[in-house]
Design a protein around this motif. Structure first.
Motif, PDB file in Angstrom:
ATOM      1  N   ASN A  14      53.854  28.047  23.156  1.00  0.00           N
ATOM      2  CA  ASN A  14      53.947  26.643  23.551  1.00  0.00           C
ATOM      3  C   ASN A  14      53.885  26.591  25.073  1.00  0.00           C
ATOM      4  OD1 ASN A  14      54.460  25.166  20.974  1.00  0.00           O
ATOM      5  ND2 ASN A  14      56.082  26.703  20.870  1.00  0.00           N
ATOM      6  N   ILE A  15      52.850  25.947  25.573  1.00  0.00           N
ATOM      7  CA  ILE A  15      52.583  25.907  27.009  1.00  0.00           C
ATOM      8  C   ILE A  15      53.138  24.605  27.591  1.00  0.00           C
ATOM      9  CG2 ILE A  15      50.763  26.015  28.762  1.00  0.00           C
ATOM     10  CD1 ILE A  15      51.117  28.549  26.880  1.00  0.00           C
ATOM     11  N   LYS A  16      53.740  24.712  28.764  1.00  0.00           N
ATOM     12  CA  LYS A  16      54.280  23.528  29.427  1.00  0.00           C
ATOM     13  C   LYS A  16      53.182  22.485  29.605  1.00  0.00           C
ATOM     14  CE  LYS A  16      57.688  26.239  31.922  1.00  0.00           C
ATOM     15  NZ  LYS A  16      58.058  26.824  33.232  1.00  0.00           N
ATOM     16  N   GLN A  24      51.673  47.846  33.737  1.00  0.00           N
ATOM     17  CA  GLN A  24      50.738  46.745  33.542  1.00  0.00           C
ATOM     18  C   GLN A  24      51.426  45.514  32.960  1.00  0.00           C
ATOM     19  OE1 GLN A  24      50.387  49.919  32.667  1.00  0.00           O
ATOM     20  NE2 GLN A  24      48.264  50.583  32.697  1.00  0.00           N
ATOM     21  N   TYR A  25      52.497  45.736  32.199  1.00  0.00           N
ATOM     22  CA  TYR A  25      53.223  44.610  31.605  1.00  0.00           C
ATOM     23  C   TYR A  25      53.850  43.726  32.682  1.00  0.00           C
ATOM     24  CZ  TYR A  25      56.246  41.950  28.473  1.00  0.00           C
ATOM     25  OH  TYR A  25      56.864  40.930  27.781  1.00  0.00           O
ATOM     26  N   LYS A  26      54.225  44.324  33.784  1.00  0.00           N
ATOM     27  CA  LYS A  26      54.789  43.532  34.891  1.00  0.00           C
ATOM     28  C   LYS A  26      53.758  42.508  35.383  1.00  0.00           C
ATOM     29  CE  LYS A  26      57.896  47.195  36.375  1.00  0.00           C
ATOM     30  NZ  LYS A  26      58.191  48.192  37.417  1.00  0.00           N
ATOM     31  N   THR A  27      52.519  42.924  35.468  1.00  0.00           N
ATOM     32  CA  THR A  27      51.444  42.009  35.876  1.00  0.00           C
ATOM     33  C   THR A  27      51.228  40.943  34.813  1.00  0.00           C
ATOM     34  OG1 THR A  27      50.404  43.790  37.120  1.00  0.00           O
ATOM     35  CG2 THR A  27      49.037  41.857  36.623  1.00  0.00           C
ATOM     36  N   TRP A  28      51.243  41.352  33.539  1.00  0.00           N
ATOM     37  CA  TRP A  28      51.118  40.422  32.406  1.00  0.00           C
ATOM     38  C   TRP A  28      52.176  39.330  32.518  1.00  0.00           C
ATOM     39  CZ3 TRP A  28      48.050  39.809  28.040  1.00  0.00           C
ATOM     40  CH2 TRP A  28      48.590  39.070  26.981  1.00  0.00           C
ATOM     41  N   LYS A  29      53.413  39.735  32.752  1.00  0.00           N
ATOM     42  CA  LYS A  29      54.519  38.780  32.884  1.00  0.00           C
ATOM     43  C   LYS A  29      54.282  37.818  34.046  1.00  0.00           C
ATOM     44  CE  LYS A  29      58.652  40.514  32.917  1.00  0.00           C
ATOM     45  NZ  LYS A  29      59.859  41.352  32.980  1.00  0.00           N
ATOM     46  N   GLN A  30      53.870  38.342  35.181  1.00  0.00           N
ATOM     47  CA  GLN A  30      53.621  37.495  36.351  1.00  0.00           C
ATOM     48  C   GLN A  30      52.513  36.481  36.084  1.00  0.00           C
ATOM     49  OE1 GLN A  30      52.798  40.531  39.264  1.00  0.00           O
ATOM     50  NE2 GLN A  30      54.887  40.453  40.092  1.00  0.00           N
ATOM     51  N   LEU A  31      51.502  36.896  35.345  1.00  0.00           N
ATOM     52  CA  LEU A  31      50.379  36.007  35.051  1.00  0.00           C
ATOM     53  C   LEU A  31      50.719  34.928  34.034  1.00  0.00           C
ATOM     54  CD1 LEU A  31      47.432  38.587  34.859  1.00  0.00           C
ATOM     55  CD2 LEU A  31      47.644  36.690  36.500  1.00  0.00           C
ATOM     56  N   LEU A  32      51.584  35.232  33.046  1.00  0.00           N
ATOM     57  CA  LEU A  32      51.715  34.346  31.887  1.00  0.00           C
ATOM     58  C   LEU A  32      53.093  33.766  31.591  1.00  0.00           C
ATOM     59  CD1 LEU A  32      49.460  36.332  29.397  1.00  0.00           C
ATOM     60  CD2 LEU A  32      48.845  34.344  30.780  1.00  0.00           C
ATOM     61  N   HIS A  33      54.157  34.473  31.865  1.00  0.00           N
ATOM     62  CA  HIS A  33      55.461  34.053  31.343  1.00  0.00           C
ATOM     63  C   HIS A  33      55.957  32.710  31.872  1.00  0.00           C
ATOM     64  CE1 HIS A  33      56.926  38.083  29.473  1.00  0.00           C
ATOM     65  NE2 HIS A  33      55.704  37.778  29.113  1.00  0.00           N
ATOM     66  N   HIS A  34      55.515  32.275  33.020  1.00  0.00           N
ATOM     67  CA  HIS A  34      55.987  30.996  33.564  1.00  0.00           C
ATOM     68  C   HIS A  34      55.359  29.785  32.866  1.00  0.00           C
ATOM     69  CE1 HIS A  34      52.342  31.917  35.875  1.00  0.00           C
ATOM     70  NE2 HIS A  34      52.222  30.617  36.088  1.00  0.00           N
ATOM     71  N   TYR A  35      54.386  29.997  31.983  1.00  0.00           N
ATOM     72  CA  TYR A  35      53.754  28.893  31.257  1.00  0.00           C
ATOM     73  C   TYR A  35      54.507  28.501  29.987  1.00  0.00           C
ATOM     74  CZ  TYR A  35      49.582  29.643  34.128  1.00  0.00           C
ATOM     75  OH  TYR A  35      48.703  29.754  35.174  1.00  0.00           O
ATOM     76  N   TYR A  36      55.341  29.382  29.471  1.00  0.00           N
ATOM     77  CA  TYR A  36      55.941  29.174  28.143  1.00  0.00           C
ATOM     78  C   TYR A  36      57.198  28.305  28.174  1.00  0.00           C
ATOM     79  CZ  TYR A  36      53.182  33.438  27.355  1.00  0.00           C
ATOM     80  OH  TYR A  36      52.185  34.373  27.305  1.00  0.00           O
ATOM     81  N   ASP A  37      57.279  27.397  27.190  1.00  0.00           N
ATOM     82  CA  ASP A  37      58.494  26.596  26.995  1.00  0.00           C
ATOM     83  C   ASP A  37      58.538  26.110  25.551  1.00  0.00           C
ATOM     84  OD1 ASP A  37      60.868  25.292  27.470  1.00  0.00           O
ATOM     85  OD2 ASP A  37      59.880  23.457  28.159  1.00  0.00           O
ATOM     86  N   PRO A  38      59.387  26.723  24.738  1.00  0.00           N
ATOM     87  CA  PRO A  38      60.291  27.842  25.011  1.00  0.00           C
ATOM     88  C   PRO A  38      59.546  29.167  25.034  1.00  0.00           C
ATOM     89  CG  PRO A  38      60.423  27.281  22.706  1.00  0.00           C
ATOM     90  CD  PRO A  38      59.470  26.292  23.341  1.00  0.00           C
ATOM     91  N   PHE A  39      60.280  30.221  25.388  1.00  0.00           N
ATOM     92  CA  PHE A  39      59.680  31.545  25.387  1.00  0.00           C
ATOM     93  C   PHE A  39      59.361  31.928  23.942  1.00  0.00           C
ATOM     94  CE2 PHE A  39      59.338  36.114  25.787  1.00  0.00           C
ATOM     95  CZ  PHE A  39      58.578  36.218  26.926  1.00  0.00           C
ATOM     96  N   PRO A  40      58.186  32.478  23.692  1.00  0.00           N
ATOM     97  CA  PRO A  40      57.756  32.749  22.304  1.00  0.00           C
ATOM     98  C   PRO A  40      58.518  33.874  21.637  1.00  0.00           C
ATOM     99  CG  PRO A  40      56.110  33.547  23.843  1.00  0.00           C
ATOM    100  CD  PRO A  40      57.143  32.817  24.659  1.00  0.00           C
ATOM    101  N   LYS A  41      58.708  33.721  20.344  1.00  0.00           N
ATOM    102  CA  LYS A  41      59.223  34.796  19.514  1.00  0.00           C
ATOM    103  C   LYS A  41      58.006  35.573  19.023  1.00  0.00           C
ATOM    104  CE  LYS A  41      62.042  35.880  15.583  1.00  0.00           C
ATOM    105  NZ  LYS A  41      63.352  35.598  15.053  1.00  0.00           N
ATOM    106  N   VAL A  42      58.059  36.884  19.120  1.00  0.00           N
ATOM    107  CA  VAL A  42      56.950  37.739  18.711  1.00  0.00           C
ATOM    108  C   VAL A  42      57.370  38.510  17.470  1.00  0.00           C
ATOM    109  CG1 VAL A  42      55.487  39.676  19.393  1.00  0.00           C
ATOM    110  CG2 VAL A  42      56.133  37.953  21.080  1.00  0.00           C
ATOM    111  N   LEU A  43      56.512  38.460  16.448  1.00  0.00           N
ATOM    112  CA  LEU A  43      56.766  39.174  15.206  1.00  0.00           C
ATOM    113  C   LEU A  43      55.603  40.106  14.913  1.00  0.00           C
ATOM    114  CD1 LEU A  43      58.182  36.233  13.073  1.00  0.00           C
ATOM    115  CD2 LEU A  43      59.476  38.056  14.198  1.00  0.00           C
ATOM    116  N   HIS A  44      55.867  41.122  14.094  1.00  0.00           N
ATOM    117  CA  HIS A  44      54.864  42.117  13.745  1.00  0.00           C
ATOM    118  C   HIS A  44      54.662  42.138  12.234  1.00  0.00           C
ATOM    119  CE1 HIS A  44      56.542  43.428  17.610  1.00  0.00           C
ATOM    120  NE2 HIS A  44      55.283  43.728  17.880  1.00  0.00           N
TER     121      HIS A  44
END
Length: 93
Positions: A9-11, A71-91
């Motif tokens: 869910n993107i702001k 590389q995940y640190k870069t992923w977080k910087q690029l994407l995590h500030h867009y989410y509201d709420p933060f997504p639940k990830v399932l496998h």
């Protein structure tokens, strides 16, 4: 094979920016050990919702190899500030 599923869910007002950032971030996924494929689908009814589907060889490739990588640190910087709420990830297997 493991399927990672996340509802994103993107702001409001940030969808276009998110799509641009995800395009950059997807190069990180593609380069990861155990990565097989991914799809990002935009919801028809909710303009600011996406589903991310990532196929990994093993759950460890995602949970350890990707999430504990530099590389995940870069992923977080690029994407995590867009989410509201933060997504639940399932496998899924």
């Amino acid at each position: 094979m493991i399927l990672e599923v996340a509802i994103l869910n993107i702001k409001m007002g940030m969808v276009d920016e998110f799509e641009e950032s995800f395009s950059k971030a997807s190069t990180i996924l593609i380069a990861m050990k155990g990565y097989i494929s991914h799809e990002l689908k935009k919801c028809v009814e909710l303009n600011n919702q996406f589903i991310l589907l990532v196929n990994w060889k093993t759950i460890e490739d995602h949970e350890i190899g990707f999430r504990k990588s530099e590389q995940y640190k870069t992923w977080k910087q690029l994407l995590h500030h867009y989410y509201d709420p933060f997504p639940k990830v399932l496998h899924y297997s």
